[in-house]
Each structure stands twice: as structure tokens, then as C-alpha cells.
Design an enzyme around this catalytic site. Sequence first.
Site, PDB file in Angstrom:
ATOM      1  N   THR A 123       0.846  -1.189   0.000  1.00  0.00           N
ATOM      2  CA  THR A 123       0.000   0.000   0.000  1.00  0.00           C
ATOM      3  C   THR A 123       0.884   1.244   0.000  1.00  0.00           C
ATOM      4  OG1 THR A 123      -1.639  -1.230   1.265  1.00  0.00           O
ATOM      5  CG2 THR A 123      -1.920   1.145   1.143  1.00  0.00           C
ATOM      6  N   GLU A 150      -6.772 -10.804   6.957  1.00  0.00           N
ATOM      7  CA  GLU A 150      -5.815 -11.598   7.717  1.00  0.00           C
ATOM      8  C   GLU A 150      -6.398 -12.974   7.981  1.00  0.00           C
ATOM      9  OE1 GLU A 150      -4.592  -9.733  11.301  1.00  0.00           O
ATOM     10  OE2 GLU A 150      -3.757  -7.976  10.307  1.00  0.00           O
ATOM     11  N   LYS A 214      -7.583   1.719  -3.490  1.00  0.00           N
ATOM     12  CA  LYS A 214      -7.152   0.993  -2.290  1.00  0.00           C
ATOM     13  C   LYS A 214      -7.430   1.800  -1.026  1.00  0.00           C
ATOM     14  CE  LYS A 214      -4.693  -1.712   0.463  1.00  0.00           C
ATOM     15  NZ  LYS A 214      -5.150  -3.038   0.893  1.00  0.00           N
ATOM     16  N   ASN A 218     -10.484   1.004   1.927  1.00  0.00           N
ATOM     17  CA  ASN A 218     -10.217   0.762   3.341  1.00  0.00           C
ATOM     18  C   ASN A 218     -10.811   1.853   4.218  1.00  0.00           C
ATOM     19  OD1 ASN A 218      -9.041  -1.698   3.108  1.00  0.00           O
ATOM     20  ND2 ASN A 218      -6.939  -0.998   3.312  1.00  0.00           N
ATOM     21  N   CYS A 270      -3.873  -2.737   8.175  1.00  0.00           N
ATOM     22  CA  CYS A 270      -4.274  -1.877   7.063  1.00  0.00           C
ATOM     23  C   CYS A 270      -5.074  -0.644   7.461  1.00  0.00           C
ATOM     24  CB  CYS A 270      -5.055  -2.690   6.039  1.00  0.00           C
ATOM     25  SG  CYS A 270      -4.045  -3.910   5.168  1.00  0.00           S
ATOM     26  N   ASP A 274      -3.930   3.191   6.698  1.00  0.00           N
ATOM     27  CA  ASP A 274      -4.486   3.656   5.436  1.00  0.00           C
ATOM     28  C   ASP A 274      -5.402   4.859   5.622  1.00  0.00           C
ATOM     29  OD1 ASP A 274      -3.107   1.528   4.456  1.00  0.00           O
ATOM     30  OD2 ASP A 274      -4.817   0.475   3.594  1.00  0.00           O
TER      31      ASP A 274
END
Length: 406
Positions: A123, A150, A214, A218, A270, A274
Site C-alpha cells: 500500500t 488476515e 485501495k 479501506n 491496514c 491507510d
Amino acid sequence: MNIAIAGAGYVGLSLAVLLSQHNHVDCITTTASKAEKINSGVSPIRDREIERFLAASREGRIHLDLTATTDAETAYRRADTVIIAVPTNYDEQLGCFDTSVVEKVIETVLRVNPEALMVIKSTIPMGYTELVQEKYGTEKILFSPEFLRESRALYDNLHPSRIIVGAKPAQRQAAEEFAGLLLRAAREPLLELEPAPEEIPAVFAGPTEAEAIKLFANAYLAVRVSFFNELDTYAQLKGLDAGRIIRGVCLDPRIGGHYNNPSFGYGGYCLPKDTVQLLANYKDVPQNLIGAVVQSNATRKDFIASTVLARRPRTVGIYRLTMKSGSDNFRTSAIQGVMERIREKGVPMLIYEPSLCNQDSFAGCRVEKDLTAFKQSADVILANRWDPCLEDVREKVYTRDLFFRD
């Protein structure tokens, strides 16, 4: 095709297993013990499908053309495609992701095999792919975001919701060929699983647009987590049944019953970094929502900690540090943020976390390896996710896992 993958975490290893069904893959790790495990058919991370595929390969039921190695340069030299799946942690001082490891890989590949196509899976900030293309004078760099959970990373690669590749118009053929590798691996698995979706959308966008997909994806997930957590906070303080309210809200098909189980906050590798990176990208753009989501996550941890402290416990037990059931990863897990707030009030804490079996302490707290002793020693047990093994001490447990799922 020869493929080299830099990184053997959830993203790198799941892609290595996925693509080694039909290609030769070198999975590069800096840890010799991790390479030895992979080469012996043992997964170094908890992921049901990775474990299953490696076991099948070890037993000779399928053939995965996969080698784990610490020799990056040799792997890059023979690669047609290099996939970059290395960590990019958010650097508070820089105000953006630390992409130094990504650039180290790019520089090494350009030195030993400048003809190789490079695909960034890490990322990265918006605008980064075009920046490194210009910096290194090459258009052999694409960006393809991953959308993996995960402990279910290989499953998600085998059943993708979409495949996105960010490339300039001149790179379209390379982008389509890379998407084709992922599509074939999903449609022609070596082990019998539930079939991949009949239609797997492939979206070809500009590099910066793919980076935005992306981060915004998120961020939306973080918004959803925060929304249901704030609903749950309201219900607790007003004496209402949060589960009943959530069920009623989510019967609206426009809302749906997914990603709605309250927690101690969003965490993991993440969403925290993010959302903060996206907020940094908004530096010169008007916004309210993204900043509010970042703050909402901190507020939720404040509320959880204050609720636990209101019980005036002598010792708080922390049952598992992981974000999800079935995972052994607890990087930036929400429960650790709650722990920090409890520690500030000087209340002793005790941790039960099986993955810390070789440690006696973690973050200044004692690690108790015996579950029975742990349950007996704690006045209040904090559990981000419920586990049936806590049933006998249910009155001690504080959790907001209303639906008993991640």
C-alpha cells in the site's frame, strides 16, 4: 513464467502460493527460518488455505513450483515479473507511508534485471507509482492493490471480488497480462475449493486512480466499523439492546448485514495506517468525514477503557491480542490501544496470548501461559472477540462481540 515476490507476509506468501500453481515462484524473505518453513511445506503464518495448499504440496497431492529464499538478487535476475509486497508503515514524522523498502527493491531489480516488470502490491500514497516511474526513468512499474483479510488471504486471492491494475495507456498490455495471471490462478486451482465467482471484474485504471481505490476502499470499511461502534456506544450508555438495533438497521438491503459487529475499534495492519495516509492526502482538499473517522476510532478506545475502569478492577486480564479469531497477527490491534489507556491509570494487566508462548512479558504486562490461572487471576477479562473457552467466567468478561464473528 518466472515470478519473484519480495515479502513473505500475508500478501506476499498468499500470492506466492497462488501463482506457484502455474508458474515458478521465488518468495523472498529476509528471515532464514521462515524460508526453511515454507520450503518444508509449513506455513509461517496462520492462514487456513495457505496451510492447506502447503500441506498438499508437502504430501505430493499437488505440485507448487515454489521456492522460498533469502537470496533476493538471484531471484530477481531470473524473474520475468517481480511483485513487491513489503511493509509500508505510516511514518508520523514524514506524514506518509515509509516506502524506503519498496524503493530498495526497485533499485535492486533495476540493477540486476532492468527488463523485469515490477508490480507494487504494497500500500502506497496516491501519486507514488508515477513518482517512482519518473524518479527511476522506467515505465516497467505497475500498481495492483490487494484486498485481503488476515488469516484468509489465499482464500481471498482464490475468490477475488475484483482485480485492479494501475497502469498508463502504454502499459496496458503488461497490465492485462498480469491480471491474466491472477485470473487463471483463481479459475484453475489445484485443490478443490468452492468455485471462484463466474464473473471476476478486472478494472484497469491510471496508477494514481488504482492507489486511490485501495485507500478509499479501506477508508469506507473504517467508516462502517466506526459507525456501528458509535451505535454500540450510544446503546450501552442509554441502556438499549445494541444487537437488536443493529439487526433492525441492517435489514435494509442498502445497508446489509456485513461488517457490522461491534469491536474495540478498527485495527490490524491496514485500516489504521491507510485512513491516516488518506487524511494526509487530503491536506489541500476540504474534508470532514475522514478526519472524523480517525478521531472516532480513538474515542471508541477511550470509551472501552473508561467502561472497564469503572468496574474498579484490581487486575485486568487481556484475552488475546489479535484482531481476529483464527489469526496470530496482532500488529496495531485495537485492544492494545485500550491497554495503553488502562496502563495510564496504573491498573495492572495480565495477558493470555498463545502466540507469545516464548515470552514472559509484553508491553510491560505479564504473560500468563495457563488459561485457568489467567481466568482466576483477573477481575475483569477484556476480549475483543468472544471465545467459548471463556464461558465459565462469562460474568468477568467484557466484550462487544455481539454476533460472535469477525
